[in-house]
Write a protein that holds these residues in place. Structure first.
Motif, PDB file in Angstrom:
ATOM      1  N   GLY A 135       0.818  -1.198   0.000  1.00  0.00           N
ATOM      2  CA  GLY A 135       0.000   0.000   0.000  1.00  0.00           C
ATOM      3  C   GLY A 135       0.851   1.247   0.000  1.00  0.00           C
ATOM      4  N   SER A 136       0.212   2.334   0.388  1.00  0.00           N
ATOM      5  CA  SER A 136       0.893   3.621   0.410  1.00  0.00           C
ATOM      6  C   SER A 136       1.217   4.047   1.834  1.00  0.00           C
ATOM      7  N   ASN A 137       1.735   3.133   2.656  1.00  0.00           N
ATOM      8  CA  ASN A 137       2.111   3.481   4.013  1.00  0.00           C
ATOM      9  C   ASN A 137       3.320   4.393   3.986  1.00  0.00           C
ATOM     10  N   PRO A 138       3.240   5.520   4.741  1.00  0.00           N
ATOM     11  CA  PRO A 138       4.356   6.455   4.712  1.00  0.00           C
ATOM     12  C   PRO A 138       5.591   5.865   5.367  1.00  0.00           C
ATOM     13  N   GLY A 139       6.724   6.138   4.777  1.00  0.00           N
ATOM     14  CA  GLY A 139       7.972   5.674   5.331  1.00  0.00           C
ATOM     15  C   GLY A 139       8.573   6.690   6.272  1.00  0.00           C
ATOM     16  N   ALA A 140       9.819   6.428   6.671  1.00  0.00           N
ATOM     17  CA  ALA A 140      10.491   7.320   7.614  1.00  0.00           C
ATOM     18  C   ALA A 140      10.737   8.683   7.004  1.00  0.00           C
ATOM     19  N   SER A 141      11.092   8.723   5.716  1.00  0.00           N
ATOM     20  CA  SER A 141      11.353  10.013   5.082  1.00  0.00           C
ATOM     21  C   SER A 141      10.085  10.856   5.014  1.00  0.00           C
ATOM     22  N   GLU A 142       8.949  10.223   4.715  1.00  0.00           N
ATOM     23  CA  GLU A 142       7.695  10.981   4.664  1.00  0.00           C
ATOM     24  C   GLU A 142       7.286  11.460   6.045  1.00  0.00           C
ATOM     25  N   ARG A 143       7.559  10.659   7.065  1.00  0.00           N
ATOM     26  CA  ARG A 143       7.260  11.092   8.434  1.00  0.00           C
ATOM     27  C   ARG A 143       8.097  12.314   8.807  1.00  0.00           C
ATOM     28  N   ARG A 144       9.357  12.292   8.461  1.00  0.00           N
ATOM     29  CA  ARG A 144      10.206  13.449   8.758  1.00  0.00           C
ATOM     30  C   ARG A 144       9.723  14.682   8.000  1.00  0.00           C
ATOM     31  N   ALA A 145       9.278  14.487   6.769  1.00  0.00           N
ATOM     32  CA  ALA A 145       8.747  15.623   6.003  1.00  0.00           C
ATOM     33  C   ALA A 145       7.491  16.179   6.667  1.00  0.00           C
ATOM     34  N   GLU A 146       6.622  15.324   7.187  1.00  0.00           N
ATOM     35  CA  GLU A 146       5.426  15.790   7.872  1.00  0.00           C
ATOM     36  C   GLU A 146       5.783  16.549   9.142  1.00  0.00           C
ATOM     37  N   VAL A 147       6.784  16.083   9.870  1.00  0.00           N
ATOM     38  CA  VAL A 147       7.205  16.791  11.084  1.00  0.00           C
ATOM     39  C   VAL A 147       7.742  18.173  10.738  1.00  0.00           C
ATOM     40  N   ARG A 148       8.531  18.264   9.668  1.00  0.00           N
ATOM     41  CA  ARG A 148       9.044  19.577   9.246  1.00  0.00           C
ATOM     42  C   ARG A 148       7.902  20.493   8.822  1.00  0.00           C
ATOM     43  N   GLN A 149       6.941  19.952   8.097  1.00  0.00           N
ATOM     44  CA  GLN A 149       5.805  20.766   7.684  1.00  0.00           C
ATOM     45  C   GLN A 149       4.985  21.232   8.891  1.00  0.00           C
ATOM     46  N   GLY A 150       4.823  20.364   9.885  1.00  0.00           N
ATOM     47  CA  GLY A 150       4.110  20.767  11.092  1.00  0.00           C
ATOM     48  C   GLY A 150       4.831  21.879  11.836  1.00  0.00           C
ATOM     49  N   ALA A 151       6.174  21.801  11.894  1.00  0.00           N
ATOM     50  CA  ALA A 151       6.937  22.864  12.550  1.00  0.00           C
ATOM     51  C   ALA A 151       6.825  24.183  11.788  1.00  0.00           C
ATOM     52  N   VAL A 152       6.849  24.110  10.460  1.00  0.00           N
ATOM     53  CA  VAL A 152       6.701  25.330   9.651  1.00  0.00           C
ATOM     54  C   VAL A 152       5.322  25.942   9.859  1.00  0.00           C
ATOM     55  N   ILE A 153       4.288  25.100   9.909  1.00  0.00           N
ATOM     56  CA  ILE A 153       2.932  25.608  10.123  1.00  0.00           C
ATOM     57  C   ILE A 153       2.825  26.284  11.481  1.00  0.00           C
ATOM     58  N   ALA A 154       3.393  25.679  12.517  1.00  0.00           N
ATOM     59  CA  ALA A 154       3.351  26.287  13.854  1.00  0.00           C
ATOM     60  C   ALA A 154       4.057  27.639  13.866  1.00  0.00           C
ATOM     61  N   ALA A 155       5.217  27.728  13.210  1.00  0.00           N
ATOM     62  CA  ALA A 155       5.949  28.992  13.175  1.00  0.00           C
ATOM     63  C   ALA A 155       5.180  30.073  12.412  1.00  0.00           C
ATOM     64  N   VAL A 156       4.587  29.688  11.276  1.00  0.00           N
ATOM     65  CA  VAL A 156       3.845  30.669  10.476  1.00  0.00           C
ATOM     66  C   VAL A 156       2.624  31.186  11.235  1.00  0.00           C
ATOM     67  N   LEU A 157       1.891  30.289  11.883  1.00  0.00           N
ATOM     68  CA  LEU A 157       0.707  30.722  12.611  1.00  0.00           C
ATOM     69  C   LEU A 157       1.074  31.568  13.822  1.00  0.00           C
ATOM     70  N   THR A 158       2.210  31.308  14.424  1.00  0.00           N
ATOM     71  CA  THR A 158       2.654  32.159  15.535  1.00  0.00           C
ATOM     72  C   THR A 158       2.885  33.585  15.064  1.00  0.00           C
ATOM     73  N   VAL A 159       3.521  33.734  13.899  1.00  0.00           N
ATOM     74  CA  VAL A 159       3.738  35.074  13.348  1.00  0.00           C
ATOM     75  C   VAL A 159       2.415  35.717  12.950  1.00  0.00           C
ATOM     76  N   VAL A 160       1.489  34.922  12.412  1.00  0.00           N
ATOM     77  CA  VAL A 160       0.180  35.455  12.032  1.00  0.00           C
ATOM     78  C   VAL A 160      -0.569  35.979  13.252  1.00  0.00           C
TER      79      VAL A 160
END
Length: 244
Positions: free
Chosen positions: A29-54
């Motif tokens: 199937g399309s189970n996310p691997g370790a690289s995709e998990r790390r990408a999601e964590v980075r995206q979550g951190a970017v979203i948190a930083a952007v919303l803090t500035v907003v």
């Protein structure tokens, strides 16, 4: 004449609990691997930083739109000019309404940015909304009227109206309005318009032998027209040939 023997119970071909055929395996199937998990964590951190500035925008809007509470002094004490006014409640209501609107917009933006949900994205959305609300609260109270009411009263003079400090009385509800609204809206958008997980598909290797009915490991029904007694291929059943 002996009674004909019947084979053991065979599962129905459309039985949902039927075991997969022998030698089959689930397709990857399309189970996310370790690289995709790390990408999601980075995206979550970017979203948190952007919303803090907003959150700075939320604080400035609250400072601009919140009603002011008028005060007046008689050289001995400071009083509310309008004791029945609702300006203090209006400041809290303005912050909550703005926070709900920011939560709706931020959740929709995150969903459009990545339609496929994930725990890191939701955590980043909630954390960014919480930090943004705290920053907005600080900006509103910092750039608003001074909190030193006594100094303001002496500066204004007797009988002169001046503004009270901009404050939040229901701090918990106001601060949590943004993250809660964002999580609820994002969950609803993901449930309605998000992609669905594919169902697992079973693949039978080409040329794999199909187990005979009645033997161990069988996974399918007997062939149509198969005999219901042993040794059907050796001749007619005991007792003579079958009559029409």
């Amino acid at each position: 004449m002996t009674a004909p023997l019947t084979p053991p119970h065979q599962p129905q071909p459309n039985d949902p609990w039927q075991a997969p055929p022998s030698g089959s395996h689930a397709l990857p199937g399309s189970n996310p691997g370790a690289s995709e998990r790390r990408a999601e964590v980075r995206q979550g951190a970017v979203i948190a930083a952007v919303l803090t500035v907003v959150g700075m925008g939320l604080g400035l809007l609250w400072l601009w739109l919140a009603p002011r509470v008028p005060l007046v002094s008689d050289d001995t004490a400071v009083f509310l000019k309008n004791s029945e006014g609702e300006e203090a409640i209006g400041a809290d209501g303005t912050f909550v309404l703005l926070a709900l609107a920011f939560g709706l917009v931020s959740a929709a933006g995150v969903f459009l940015f990545r339609r496929r949900g994930g725990i890191p994205l939701v955590v980043g959305l909630a954390l960014g909304g919480l930090l943004g609300s705290l920053l907005a609260w600080g900006i509103g109270t910092w750039f608003g009227p001074s909190s030193d009411v006594v100094a303001r009263a002496k500066e204004a003079g007797k009988g002169v109206t001046f503004d009270a400090p901009l404050e939040l009385h229901a701090v918990g509800a106001a601060i949590l309005a943004w993250p809660i609204a964002a999580m609820i809206v994002h969950l609803g958008l993901t449930a309605l318009f998000g992609p669905r997980d594919p169902e697992p598909e079973w693949e039978v290797p080409y040329g794999a032998p199909w187990a005979e009915p009645g033997t161990a490991g069988t996974s399918g029904p007997p062939a149509p027209g198969a005999a219901e007694w042993p040794g059907a291929g050796d001749g007619p059943p005991p007792g003579g040939p079958a009559r029409p």
